[in-house]
Design an enzyme around this catalytic site. Structure first.
Site, PDB file in Angstrom:
ATOM      1  CB  CYS A   1      -0.873  -0.029   1.225  1.00 13.61           C
ATOM      2  SG  CYS A   1      -2.088  -1.371   1.145  1.00 13.61           S
TER       3      CYS A   1
HETATM    4  N1  LIG Z   1      -2.984  -6.094   1.884  1.00 19.71           N
HETATM    5  C1  LIG Z   1      -3.095  -4.838   2.633  1.00 19.71           C
HETATM    6  O1  LIG Z   1      -2.812  -4.448   3.553  1.00 19.71           O
HETATM    7  C2  LIG Z   1      -4.260  -4.068   1.785  1.00 19.71           C
HETATM    8  C3  LIG Z   1      -4.962  -2.957   2.522  1.00 19.71           C
HETATM    9  C4  LIG Z   1      -5.977  -2.176   1.995  1.00 19.71           C
HETATM   10  C5  LIG Z   1      -6.180  -2.247   0.610  1.00 19.71           C
HETATM   11  N2  LIG Z   1      -5.380  -3.144  -0.095  1.00 19.71           N
HETATM   12  C6  LIG Z   1      -5.891  -3.237  -1.476  1.00 19.71           C
HETATM   13  O2  LIG Z   1      -6.698  -4.318  -1.701  1.00 19.71           O
HETATM   14  C7  LIG Z   1      -6.299  -5.035  -2.989  1.00 19.71           C
HETATM   15  C8  LIG Z   1      -5.940  -6.417  -2.893  1.00 19.71           C
HETATM   16  O3  LIG Z   1      -4.561  -6.425  -2.143  1.00 19.71           O
HETATM   17  P1  LIG Z   1      -4.084  -7.695  -1.267  1.00 19.71           P
HETATM   18  O4  LIG Z   1      -3.153  -7.288  -0.645  1.00 19.71           O
HETATM   19  O5  LIG Z   1      -5.330  -8.660  -0.725  1.00 19.71           O
HETATM   20  O6  LIG Z   1      -3.532  -8.516  -2.616  1.00 19.71           O
HETATM   21  P2  LIG Z   1      -2.949  -9.954  -2.510  1.00 19.71           P
HETATM   22  O7  LIG Z   1      -1.893 -10.201  -3.636  1.00 19.71           O
HETATM   23  O8  LIG Z   1      -2.854 -10.687  -0.962  1.00 19.71           O
HETATM   24  O9  LIG Z   1      -4.156 -10.914  -3.013  1.00 19.71           O
HETATM   25  C9  LIG Z   1      -5.020 -10.676  -4.353  1.00 19.71           C
HETATM   26  C10 LIG Z   1      -5.321 -11.795  -5.037  1.00 19.71           C
HETATM   27  O10 LIG Z   1      -6.057 -11.716  -6.113  1.00 19.71           O
HETATM   28  C11 LIG Z   1      -5.697 -12.641  -7.147  1.00 19.71           C
HETATM   29  N3  LIG Z   1      -5.970 -12.168  -8.416  1.00 19.71           N
HETATM   30  C12 LIG Z   1      -5.159 -11.548  -9.225  1.00 19.71           C
HETATM   31  N4  LIG Z   1      -6.006 -11.248 -10.503  1.00 19.71           N
HETATM   32  C13 LIG Z   1      -7.117 -11.690 -10.261  1.00 19.71           C
HETATM   33  C14 LIG Z   1      -8.492 -11.359 -10.956  1.00 19.71           C
HETATM   34  N5  LIG Z   1      -8.125 -10.829 -12.319  1.00 19.71           N
HETATM   35  N6  LIG Z   1      -9.328 -12.040 -10.714  1.00 19.71           N
HETATM   36  C15 LIG Z   1      -9.467 -12.660  -9.457  1.00 19.71           C
HETATM   37  N7  LIG Z   1      -8.335 -12.800  -8.631  1.00 19.71           N
HETATM   38  C16 LIG Z   1      -7.283 -12.202  -9.053  1.00 19.71           C
HETATM   39  C17 LIG Z   1      -4.266 -12.923  -6.691  1.00 19.71           C
HETATM   40  O11 LIG Z   1      -4.178 -14.566  -7.303  1.00 19.71           O
HETATM   41  C18 LIG Z   1      -4.141 -12.871  -5.404  1.00 19.71           C
HETATM   42  O12 LIG Z   1      -4.393 -14.292  -4.706  1.00 19.71           O
HETATM   43  C19 LIG Z   1      -5.133  -4.106  -3.730  1.00 19.71           C
HETATM   44  O13 LIG Z   1      -5.777  -3.053  -4.563  1.00 19.71           O
HETATM   45  C20 LIG Z   1      -4.428  -3.303  -2.432  1.00 19.71           C
HETATM   46  O14 LIG Z   1      -3.928  -2.139  -2.611  1.00 19.71           O
HETATM   47  C21 LIG Z   1      -4.449  -4.028   0.589  1.00 19.71           C
END
Ligand SMILES: NC(=O)c1ccc[n+]([C@@H]2O[C@H](COP(=O)([O-])OP(=O)(O)OC[C@H]3O[C@@H](n4cnc5c(N)ncnc54)[C@H](O)[C@@H]3O)[C@@H](O)[C@H]2O)c1
Length: 427
Positions: A263
């Site tokens: 992030c």
């Molecule tokens: N990790 C954090 O602390 C956090 C906090 C708030 C917001 N976010 C935001 O949330 C979003 C997701 O982050 P995350 O940390 O969960 O990511 P992550 O990488 O942990 O998980 C994302 C998952 O999505 C899957 N994926 C990729 N493309 C896809 C598609 N087209 N269809 C379905 N699945 C797909 C991946 O295989 C992965 O398992 C991002 O935008 C991030 O900036 C993250």
């Protein structure tokens, strides 16, 4: 609220806590992920996310949770929630390809009779839900607000934080229309204690970027002040401890070896890109914060050099141990971790770098493996130990850490109860 059939797209750090909340509140949940490995493991009850245990996943499965990489399973869905990654492209601009592909997948699955709700939770720049996601969803001939509801609800999950979880952190919701917001508010009210509505989609998208940019900028502020304080002979940790006694108008941020994770180093760039693309101007705060925070790993290496020089020796040819290489304490996530830059800089200076981190079994930097040290007591074999991440384990077993030179970049072990621990230097 009636039981909803919910599809969570993207089963990572954001998607899985959402699955947990949905299952706990009686909804039927299908988890879709493009990674077959992720869904196969989940189907076996194996979690790949720190805050979700294997036994929890097994419980969800027993309650009907269906993880799948097969898009045809996403039929008859009431609520679609997109939780896919929003990284940067190689040229530093937003890469929305996962959001677009998830939206395309949903387009083929929405039917006017059911009038589903579609929510984007991935962090992105203001305008994405209306300008990117909505046209894709409408490309099948159905209309937002008429045939389906559309909303943006940023995720505020803080991995590793046991106090503030998905369930008790207020959930922001912005709708394409106020009826869309009603629908999203109703859904999230079934999962969390408090839902806060924004005026519209862009306000919800921008609120998330304000939250992350605020952290980024304030971390950069203390990092820069720490550097000049060191040159001025001021103990900046003492300064922070003093300033935070003010009960109003001040929030303490702490310096460190740099920012990491999915992030803070990434999201402000989404905002910077939007401002540049729309208004043709730069977002100076963001660029400056980026520059200062990105300089910290090299600064840590520079402080290691200084420690060696003071001791009358050189970092070149020395053995340096890095403690804690993840970007946050007590999690197993090394994405964008500043530890990479620290290891790289120290290697360039001729040091032999090893690491200790019980959360990470193997680690390489620029394709070259970094030697792993299994026991903290082995720190005695090193010329210098650099604490990069204050995992709880280090605070509990301080007396096991011992080498001629020790640098604490987190100010956690070098200042216990406000008093300086003489064996340690601080950043
Ligand atoms: N990790 C954090 O602390 C956090 C906090 C708030 C917001 N976010 C935001 O949330 C979003 C997701 O982050 P995350 O940390 O969960 O990511 P992550 O990488 O942990 O998980 C994302 C998952 O999505 C899957 N994926 C990729 N493309 C896809 C598609 N087209 N269809 C379905 N699945 C797909 C991946 O295989 C992965 O398992 C991002 O935008 C991030 O900036 C993250």
């Amino acid at each position: 609220m009636q039981i909803q059939r919910v599809a969570v797209l993207g089963l990572g750090y954001v998607g899985l806590p959402l699955v947990r909340a949905c299952v706990a509140n009686g909804h039927e949940v299908i988890g879709f992920d493009v990674s077959q490995r992720v869904t196969d493991n989940l189907a076996l009850g194996i979690s790949h996310v720190d805050d979700v245990s294997d036994s929890e996943v097994k419980d969800w499965l027993a309650q009907g949770f269906l993880p799948t990489a097969d898009a045809s399973m996403l039929s008859q869905i009431d609520v679609f929630v997109i939780c896919v990654p929003t990284p940067l492209s190689s040229d530093g601009t937003p890469d929305l390809s996962a959001v677009e592909s998830a939206a395309r997948l949903i387009t083929g699955q929405i039917h006017s009779g059911r009038r589903p709700l579609v929510v984007l939770e991935s962090t992105t720049y203001p305008g994405t839900t209306e300008e990117i996601v909505k046209p894709i969803l409408e490309s099948g001939g159905l209309l937002a607000a008429q045939d389906f509801s559309l909303a943006f609800s940023p995720e505020r999950i803080d991995p590793g934080n046991a106090t503030w979880t998905f369930e008790n952190t207020p959930k922001l919701v912005g709708g394409y229309t106020s009826q869309c917001a009603d629908r999203a508010e109703e859904f999230y009210s079934s999962l969390t204690t408090k839902v806060v509505r924004t005026k519209g989609l862009k306000e919800a998208e921008m609120a998330k970027l304000l939250e992350n940019t605020y952290r980024h900028v304030n971390i950069a502020l203390v990092n820069e002040l720490a550097k000049v304080s060191h040159l001025l002979g001021i103990d900046f940790w003492d300064v922070i401890a003093a300033a935070e006694t003010k009960p109003h108008g001040f929030q303490a941020f702490r310096l460190g070896p740099g920012v990491g994770g999915h992030c803070i180093p990434i999201d402000p760039n989404y905002l910077g890109h939007r401002v540049r693309a729309e208004l043709g101007q730069s977002l100076r705060f963001v660029e400056l914060a980026q520059e200062i925070n990105a300089s910290m790993p090299e600064y840590v290496a520079h402080r290691v050099v200084e420690l060696f020089a003071k001791a009358g020796s050189s970092v070149s040819g020395s053995k340096v141990l890095l403690l804690g290489i993840t970007y946050k304490p007590d999690i197993a996530d090394v994405r964008e971790s500043p530890a990479y830059g620290v290891a790289r800089s120290l290697r360039e200076l001729g040091a032999h770098v090893s690491y200790h981190d019980e959360h990470i079994a193997q680690w390489d930097v620029d394709g070259e493996a970094v030697a792993r040290v299994a026991a903290l007591a082995q720190s005695r074999e090193f010329d210098c130990t650099v604490l990069l991440q204050s995992h709880m384990r280090y605070l509990e077993c301080l007396d096991e850490i011992s080498s001629p030179l020790m640098l604490d970049t987190q100010g956690r072990v070098a200042r216990i109860g406000g008093a300086h621990v003489p064996a340690w230097s601080t950043l």
